[in-house]
Scaffold this motif. Structure first.
Motif, short mmCIF file in Angstrom:
data_model
loop_
_atom_site.label_atom_id
_atom_site.label_comp_id
_atom_site.label_asym_id
_atom_site.label_seq_id
_atom_site.Cartn_x
_atom_site.Cartn_y
_atom_site.Cartn_z
N SER A 19 26.46 -14.74 -0.17
CA SER A 19 25.59 -15.91 -0.30
C SER A 19 24.67 -15.83 -1.51
N TRP A 48 30.12 -22.01 -1.75
CA TRP A 48 30.76 -22.25 -0.46
C TRP A 48 32.01 -21.41 -0.25
N ARG A 49 32.79 -21.19 -1.27
CA ARG A 49 34.03 -20.45 -1.13
C ARG A 49 33.86 -18.95 -1.34
N SER A 94 22.65 -20.58 6.89
CA SER A 94 22.23 -21.42 5.76
C SER A 94 22.20 -22.89 6.16
N LEU A 95 23.21 -23.35 6.90
CA LEU A 95 23.23 -24.74 7.35
C LEU A 95 22.10 -25.00 8.34
N TRP A 121 27.60 -16.27 6.37
CA TRP A 121 26.31 -16.72 5.84
C TRP A 121 26.18 -18.24 5.90
N ARG A 122 27.29 -18.95 6.03
CA ARG A 122 27.22 -20.40 6.04
C ARG A 122 26.44 -20.93 7.25
N MET A 156 24.58 -23.87 -1.83
CA MET A 156 25.70 -23.83 -0.88
C MET A 156 26.95 -24.47 -1.47
N HIS A 198 32.33 -15.11 5.31
CA HIS A 198 31.55 -16.33 5.12
C HIS A 198 30.62 -16.67 6.29
#
Length: 547
Positions: A417, A412-413, A531-532, A527-528, A408, A525
């Motif tokens: 993913s 991240w940017r 994932s978190l 997918w963040r 991650m 984004h």
């Protein structure tokens, strides 16, 4: 041979053979050319039936099961394959095709001793031979042609037959009829291998050889299952198990005869043609027919021990409802997507509201928020009260969590993913659903809350699939079949699978995985969020003994 091995072998052989057969199709002149009554606009190889037959025959031959009716069934399949390949090559008239079907049916009736010999009223009653044999002959020929006639849209004949065979397999293993179960599971494997290439837009067709083999197989297995003296299943059950192709055939042939035409004359009056004419797109028409067959699947399960009179009455009622609804819709000129004279479909207040909701910043985005929050809430609820994992599971969770953290930070940017983060998130879901079965979570203490959560997830996923303009992951009719079988079959009361108490867990896992895949496949984004959530759950698992 192990049942799962037979399934995988049939599927693998089918998938492996289709690409080389497609390359050779033009040279061998196995191409389905566009016509006025067909929906495809470019020539498509029709070699899928050859691949499915090869996968099925190889798996069944290696099974080592050669007691009757297996030899007679295999001989019938070979006959239909030869005549079907001949037809796909030169386009035979109805006469030679019927000869091949008659030979196959006589093989299974005379050599295999497969006949409709009883009916079920309050108890089983023997039928005289002069009734039994003509009835069996007409049924086997009729269903063979019904599946053949239903092969009009990408994935349609294969998908409806897959549902029928899945029902037959479930009933067979529940009632103890191994021949039916083994053959049905093997053919299901072959169909899944074929549907990999036949989902719209199709790259290959099964051809007459494939559709006739599927129809013949479904009919034979239905007769063997319901005529077994050791099973109490109703003799009329095949009407529901093979319902949509039978209803479709009865409808089009009746209309042709009422109009003074030959019942064998091709036209565009099949159910799928009518749905297209009512404004359904290709996917919607196929999935609508899948839904109807799935309803018959469930109805057959609940009525499996009822009298033939009850089943025939229910089948007649459902047939009249289906045909009547289509006739009424066409008579009043109803359309799923009404079009005004200027070609716009948003002239009404409702149309304008739908267009407003479809904007990327509204329903499509809101659905992603609901999916992300729903998955996060589920993982949190499980992590709070789940039992302490074993040491090796805690170590694995810690290693995966640390790997996710590093990935991650690096990505991240980035908008994508990568497959490693996606795989880690799926692993977290599997662990969560597994531990969910071991204890009572916060959601299960409030059962209404859990129902609302998963209902919201399903609705949000469906909305996202239908409205998103940036999606890279699409649900196909094949996905719908897999979801239905995975979710519905284990939850049928009395099913041999439901006895293992895995039905609810499978349903949860399927919904959660589709939700996470939707987030990972969205742009901007998204997918963040999963994932978190997955990272947090894995950290909670690895530190369980500390809290």
């Amino acid at each position: 041979m192990d049942l799962m091995l037979g399934f995988l072998l049939a599927m693998s052989v089918t998938m492996a053979l289709i690409p080389p057969l497609m390359q050779a199709a033009a040279r061998w002149q196995f191409l389905d050319a566009p016509e006025a009554r067909k929906v495809h606009t470019t020539p498509v190889p029709r070699v899928g039936g050859i691949a499915m037959a090869a996968g099925t025959l190889l798996a069944l031959l290696l099974s080592g099961e050669f007691a009757q009716p297996m030899p007679a069934y295999l001989a019938g399949v070979l006959v239909l394959l030869l005549f079907g390949v001949w037809d796909d090559r030169v386009t035979l008239s109805a006469g030679p095709k019927l000869i091949g079907q008659v030979i196959a049916v006589l093989f299974i009736m005379v050599w295999g001793d497969v006949t409709i010999g009883t009916i079920t009223l309050t108890e089983r009653h023997e039928l005289p031979v002069w009734v039994s044999w003509p009835l069996t002959f007409v049924f086997l020929i009729g269903v063979t042609n019904a599946i053949n006639l239903a092969d009009g849209l990408d994935g349609l004949a294969g998908g409806t037959t897959l549902l029928s065979l899945s029902a037959l397999a479930l009933l067979a293993f529940t009632s103890g009829t191994p021949f039916v179960g083994v053959v049905a599971i093997v053919i299901v494997g072959a169909i899944l291998g074929f549907l990999r290439y036949n989902t719209h837009p199709a790259r290959v067709f099964m051809g007459d050889g494939g559709s006739q083999i599927l129809g013949f197989s479904a009919a034979v297995l239905a007769v063997v299952l319901t005529q077994d003296e050791l099973t109490p299943l109703s003799s009329a059950l095949p009407l529901l198990l093979l319902g949509i192709p039978i209803i479709d055939t009865l409808m089009v042939m009746s209309q042709r005869m009422l109009e003074g035409r030959s019942p064998l004359q091709a036209d565009r009056n099949h159910i799928h043609h009518r749905l297209l004419g009512l404004g359904f797109d290709h996917h919607e028409a196929v999935m609508g027919i899948y839904f109807l067959q799935a309803c018959l699947f469930v109805t057959a399960w609940y009525l499996r021990y009822e009298s033939d009179v009850t089943i025939i009455a229910v089948f007649a009622g459902l047939s009249l409802l289906t045909i009547g609804s289509l006739q009424l819709a066409m008579a009043v000129k109803w359309r799923l997507r009404p079009v005004n004279p200027k070609g716009s479909d948003n002239s009404s207040n409702l149309g304008r509201l739908v267009m407003w909701l479809r904007a990327p910043t509204r329903l499509p985005r809101w659905s992603l928020v609901v999916i992300g929050l729903g998955v996060s809430l589920y993982l949190f609820a499980v992590s709070v009260v789940s039992p302490r994992p074993s040491t090796d599971v805690q170590i694995m969770a810690a290693v995966v969590a640390l790997s996710m953290l590093g990935l991650m930070v690096m990505r991240w940017r980035e908008a994508d993913s990568g497959w490693m983060l996606r795989g880690a998130a799926f692993l977290a879901l599997v662990m969560a659903v597994y531990f969910d079965r071991q204890t009572t979570t916060l959601l299960e203490e409030r059962s209404a809350l859990q129902v609302c959560l998963f209902a919201a997830l399903v609705i949000a996923i469906v909305i996202r699939f239908r409205l998103a303009s940036d999606r890279r992951f699409r649900v196909t009719p094949l996905d719908i079949l897999v979801i239905f079988i995975a979710v519905a079959v284990p939850n049928l009361p009395g099913s041999v699978i439901s006895a293992a108490t895995v039905g609810e867990s499978i349903a949860k896992l399927v919904v959660l995985m589709y939700g996470v895949e939707t987030l990972f496949s969205a742009a901007a984004h998204w997918w963040r969020l999963p994932s978190l959530a997955a990272f947090g759950y894995l950290v909670a698992c690895s530190l369980h003994s500390w809290y």
